[in-house]
Design a protein around this motif. Structure first.
Motif, short mmCIF file in Angstrom:
data_model
loop_
_atom_site.label_atom_id
_atom_site.label_comp_id
_atom_site.label_asym_id
_atom_site.label_seq_id
_atom_site.Cartn_x
_atom_site.Cartn_y
_atom_site.Cartn_z
N PHE A 202 12.03 85.46 -25.91
CA PHE A 202 12.25 86.74 -26.57
C PHE A 202 13.38 87.48 -25.86
CE2 PHE A 202 8.94 87.04 -23.40
CZ PHE A 202 9.27 88.19 -22.68
N GLU A 203 13.78 88.60 -26.43
CA GLU A 203 14.78 89.46 -25.82
C GLU A 203 14.19 90.84 -25.57
OE1 GLU A 203 17.96 89.32 -28.71
OE2 GLU A 203 19.05 87.86 -27.51
N VAL A 204 14.65 91.48 -24.51
CA VAL A 204 14.20 92.83 -24.17
C VAL A 204 15.40 93.77 -24.23
CG1 VAL A 204 13.24 94.31 -22.36
CG2 VAL A 204 12.30 92.01 -22.73
N ARG A 205 15.24 94.86 -24.98
CA ARG A 205 16.34 95.81 -25.11
C ARG A 205 16.50 96.61 -23.81
NH1 ARG A 205 19.33 97.83 -29.09
NH2 ARG A 205 18.09 96.72 -30.67
N HIS A 206 17.72 96.59 -23.29
CA HIS A 206 18.11 97.37 -22.12
C HIS A 206 19.26 98.30 -22.49
CE1 HIS A 206 15.96 94.13 -20.08
NE2 HIS A 206 16.18 94.67 -18.89
N TYR A 207 19.48 99.28 -21.65
CA TYR A 207 20.75 100.00 -21.73
C TYR A 207 21.46 99.83 -20.39
CZ TYR A 207 19.92 104.11 -18.77
OH TYR A 207 19.71 104.95 -17.70
N ALA A 208 22.77 99.75 -20.47
CA ALA A 208 23.59 99.67 -19.27
C ALA A 208 24.45 100.92 -19.18
CB ALA A 208 24.48 98.43 -19.31
N ALA A 209 24.74 101.34 -17.97
CA ALA A 209 25.55 102.54 -17.77
C ALA A 209 26.49 102.32 -16.59
CB ALA A 209 24.67 103.76 -17.51
N LEU A 210 27.64 102.96 -16.66
CA LEU A 210 28.58 102.93 -15.54
C LEU A 210 29.26 104.28 -15.42
CD1 LEU A 210 31.82 102.69 -16.61
CD2 LEU A 210 30.97 100.46 -17.33
N ALA A 211 29.68 104.59 -14.22
CA ALA A 211 30.45 105.81 -13.95
C ALA A 211 31.58 105.46 -13.00
CB ALA A 211 29.56 106.89 -13.35
N VAL A 212 32.78 105.92 -13.32
CA VAL A 212 33.95 105.72 -12.47
C VAL A 212 34.33 107.07 -11.87
CG1 VAL A 212 36.33 104.92 -12.35
CG2 VAL A 212 34.74 103.87 -13.98
#
Length: 216
Positions: A202-212
């Motif tokens: 199965f797949e699990v929904r994630h969110y990714a974030a970045l800050a520069v």
């Protein structure tokens, strides 16, 4: 080594060493991360010196780096100590790149059920309940850096029952902080939960974030 920080999990002690085997197997490609990184760098013709050290204990000359990255670790720092030091380590106009990724328990049924079970055994765990948001940046950072860019986006991460079980066990709220007796009970209950609610793959929904952040 046990870590106790009143900002995290209500001061409940956690020890990444307790879950290092699962962390290496289910949160990284290789159980020997430094060795694997060295091999990848060599294959790419890159001359990189790798060092495993607490951020607060680093000792490099000023203006040593063009870019410093912090992935899945930034909130553990003593920011009043670390931020000015990172600024000193960066060359003029250098960048600090912060990265983070988390599952979305309110949008993904399997992640939500697994997280609920983790909270049953460790109600003080503050890593639960993630939603989409920009990376948290403490106020002290803006004395030395300015936010240049940020991005948040969804990503579907593939798992099997075994790998998701291992991924949950490797998190701070489970393997790093539960007693042996609690962990055994959690493992048995979580395996039963996955047999009931999850297909083999199965797949699990994630969110990714970045800050520069750009050095002032």
């Amino acid at each position: 080594m046990e870590i106790i920080d009143e900002r995290i999990d209500g001061g409940k002690a956690f020890d990444w060493g307790k879950t290092s085997k699962d962390y290496a197997m289910y949160r990284d490609i290789s159980p020997e991360q430094i060795e694997q990184a060295e091999q990848l760098a060599k294959a790419a013709g890159m001359n990189i010196r790798f060092q495993a050290e607490a951020t607060e204990n680093l000792n490099f000359p000023v203006e040593s780096f063009d870019v410093i990255t912090a992935c899945q670790c930034f909130w553990y720092f003593d920011h009043e100590r670390v931020i000015p030091y990172l600024a000193k380590l960066l060359k003029p106009n250098g960048r600090l790149l912060i990265l983070y990724m988390a599952w979305l328990p309110y949008e993904d049924a399997i992640a939500g059920a697994s997280e609920e079970l983790a909270l049953k055994y460790n109600p003080e765990w503050t890593g639960a309940g993630e939603t989409r948001h920009p990376i948290w940046i403490p106020d002290v950072t803006y004395r030395y850096f300015e936010l240049e860019d940020h991005e948040e986006y969804d990503v579907m991460v593939p798992f099997t029952r075994e790998s998701w079980h291992g991924r949950m066990k490797a998190c701070r709220g489970v393997g790093a902080s539960l007693s042996d007796e609690e962990l055994l009970a959690w493992e048995n209950e979580h395996k039963e939960l996955l047999m009931e609610k999850a297909p083999e793959k199965f797949e699990v929904r994630h969110y990714a974030a970045l800050a520069v952040l750009k050095k002032k």
